[in-house]
Design a protein around this motif. Structure first.
Motif, short mmCIF file in Angstrom:
data_model
loop_
_atom_site.label_atom_id
_atom_site.label_comp_id
_atom_site.label_asym_id
_atom_site.label_seq_id
_atom_site.Cartn_x
_atom_site.Cartn_y
_atom_site.Cartn_z
N GLU A 26 4.02 33.29 55.57
CA GLU A 26 4.57 34.20 55.98
C GLU A 26 4.11 35.62 57.03
O GLU A 26 5.50 35.98 57.76
CB GLU A 26 6.36 34.98 55.52
N GLN A 27 3.09 36.09 56.67
CA GLN A 27 2.35 37.04 57.31
C GLN A 27 1.27 36.03 58.21
O GLN A 27 0.72 35.38 58.16
CB GLN A 27 1.79 37.71 56.55
N ARG A 28 1.05 37.10 59.48
CA ARG A 28 0.21 36.73 60.30
C ARG A 28 -1.29 36.67 60.20
O ARG A 28 -0.97 38.14 59.64
CB ARG A 28 0.74 37.02 61.75
N ALA A 29 -1.61 36.41 59.76
CA ALA A 29 -3.31 35.92 59.84
C ALA A 29 -4.45 35.78 60.79
O ALA A 29 -5.73 36.47 60.99
CB ALA A 29 -3.74 35.10 58.45
N GLY A 30 -3.69 35.74 61.78
CA GLY A 30 -4.48 35.09 62.91
C GLY A 30 -3.46 34.29 63.60
O GLY A 30 -2.78 34.78 64.62
N LEU A 31 -4.76 34.59 64.99
CA LEU A 31 -3.89 34.16 66.64
C LEU A 31 -5.37 33.13 67.27
O LEU A 31 -6.29 33.72 67.63
CB LEU A 31 -3.62 35.01 67.52
N THR A 32 -5.00 32.56 68.03
CA THR A 32 -5.99 32.37 69.04
C THR A 32 -4.84 32.05 70.87
O THR A 32 -3.72 31.96 70.78
CB THR A 32 -6.19 30.46 69.37
N ALA A 33 -5.16 33.41 71.61
CA ALA A 33 -4.48 33.27 73.00
C ALA A 33 -4.75 32.64 73.82
O ALA A 33 -5.85 31.41 74.28
CB ALA A 33 -4.92 34.79 73.39
N TYR A 34 -4.17 32.23 74.69
CA TYR A 34 -4.23 31.21 75.60
C TYR A 34 -3.52 32.11 76.69
O TYR A 34 -2.52 33.35 77.05
CB TYR A 34 -3.80 29.90 75.55
N ARG A 35 -3.81 30.96 78.54
CA ARG A 35 -3.33 31.94 79.66
C ARG A 35 -2.48 30.17 79.82
O ARG A 35 -4.04 28.82 80.22
CB ARG A 35 -3.12 32.29 80.21
N ASP A 36 -1.75 29.38 80.93
CA ASP A 36 -1.35 28.00 81.13
C ASP A 36 -1.33 28.45 82.79
O ASP A 36 -1.22 28.81 83.31
CB ASP A 36 -0.65 27.95 80.94
N ARG A 37 -2.32 27.39 83.43
CA ARG A 37 -2.67 27.35 85.09
C ARG A 37 -3.16 25.73 85.51
O ARG A 37 -3.36 24.95 84.52
CB ARG A 37 -3.93 27.35 85.06
N GLU A 38 -1.73 25.88 85.99
CA GLU A 38 -1.17 24.11 86.66
C GLU A 38 -1.06 23.16 85.16
O GLU A 38 -0.01 23.62 83.71
CB GLU A 38 -1.89 24.02 87.39
N ASP A 39 -1.84 22.18 85.11
CA ASP A 39 -1.39 21.36 84.02
C ASP A 39 -3.15 21.75 82.76
O ASP A 39 -2.89 20.60 81.78
CB ASP A 39 -2.15 20.44 84.39
N ARG A 40 -3.54 22.65 82.41
CA ARG A 40 -4.51 23.46 81.44
C ARG A 40 -4.04 24.86 80.76
O ARG A 40 -3.70 25.86 81.43
CB ARG A 40 -5.28 24.11 83.01
N ARG A 41 -4.41 24.56 79.53
CA ARG A 41 -3.85 25.65 78.96
C ARG A 41 -5.57 25.98 78.72
O ARG A 41 -6.51 25.80 77.83
CB ARG A 41 -3.58 25.36 77.65
N VAL A 42 -5.65 27.79 78.76
CA VAL A 42 -6.86 27.91 78.99
C VAL A 42 -7.19 29.58 78.00
O VAL A 42 -6.35 30.01 77.77
CB VAL A 42 -7.06 29.00 80.63
N PHE A 43 -7.94 28.89 76.83
CA PHE A 43 -8.04 29.20 75.72
C PHE A 43 -9.23 30.25 76.25
O PHE A 43 -10.33 30.35 76.60
CB PHE A 43 -8.27 28.75 74.44
N PHE A 44 -9.03 31.88 75.93
CA PHE A 44 -9.77 32.80 75.94
C PHE A 44 -9.77 33.98 74.70
O PHE A 44 -10.96 34.47 74.70
CB PHE A 44 -9.30 33.85 77.77
N HIS A 45 -9.16 33.68 73.20
CA HIS A 45 -9.50 34.44 71.99
C HIS A 45 -9.00 34.10 71.50
O HIS A 45 -7.72 33.32 71.16
CB HIS A 45 -9.16 35.93 72.79
N THR A 46 -9.79 33.84 70.19
CA THR A 46 -8.60 33.33 68.69
C THR A 46 -9.52 34.48 67.58
O THR A 46 -10.55 35.37 68.03
CB THR A 46 -9.87 32.24 67.93
N GLU A 47 -9.06 34.90 66.83
CA GLU A 47 -8.97 36.44 66.13
C GLU A 47 -8.21 35.78 64.61
O GLU A 47 -6.76 35.26 64.93
CB GLU A 47 -8.67 37.30 66.33
#
Length: 114
Positions: A26-47
């Motif tokens: 139940e503790q956040r251990a990491g993340l991968t961040a995105y932004r959506d552009r139309e039908d595309r999910r643009v991943f820009f950072h993972t940690e």
């Protein structure tokens, strides 16, 4: 005294924060961040937090995030170096992966205000 086994990591999509998070006990251990552009999910950072390094959590996180993208009918744009590296080793996502273009990078910079 017996030790309790750690629970399996859980990946959740947090739309309000534009990211997927991986939780351990139940503790956040990491993340991968995105932004959506139309039908595309643009991943820009993972940690992954240092306390959880070396446990394969980034791979679990990204694999489940990409599976979610597929299930939603979207496509992947791997600006994040980790996601791009993951995709080279996991060709099962090649059919829904689009290339990173200068246009996408410019759009992402505008989204992130950088």
């Amino acid at each position: 005294m017996t030790e309790q086994a750690a629970t399996s990591p859980v990946v959740r999509r947090v739309d309000a924060r534009h990211r997927y998070e991986i939780l351990v006990d139940e503790q956040r251990a990491g993340l991968t961040a995105y932004r959506d552009r139309e039908d595309r999910r643009v991943f820009f950072h993972t940690e992954v937090d240092e306390a959880y390094a070396g446990q394969g959590l980034a791979s679990i996180l990204v694999e489940q995030a990409l599976a979610d993208v597929r299930a939603s009918g979207m496509r992947i744009v791997p600006v994040c170096p980790y996601v791009a590296k993951f995709l080279k080793r996991h060709e099962e996502f090649a059919d829904i992966t689009d290339p990173v273009t200068p246009e996408v990078l410019e759009w992402l910079d505008g989204q992130l205000k950088r």
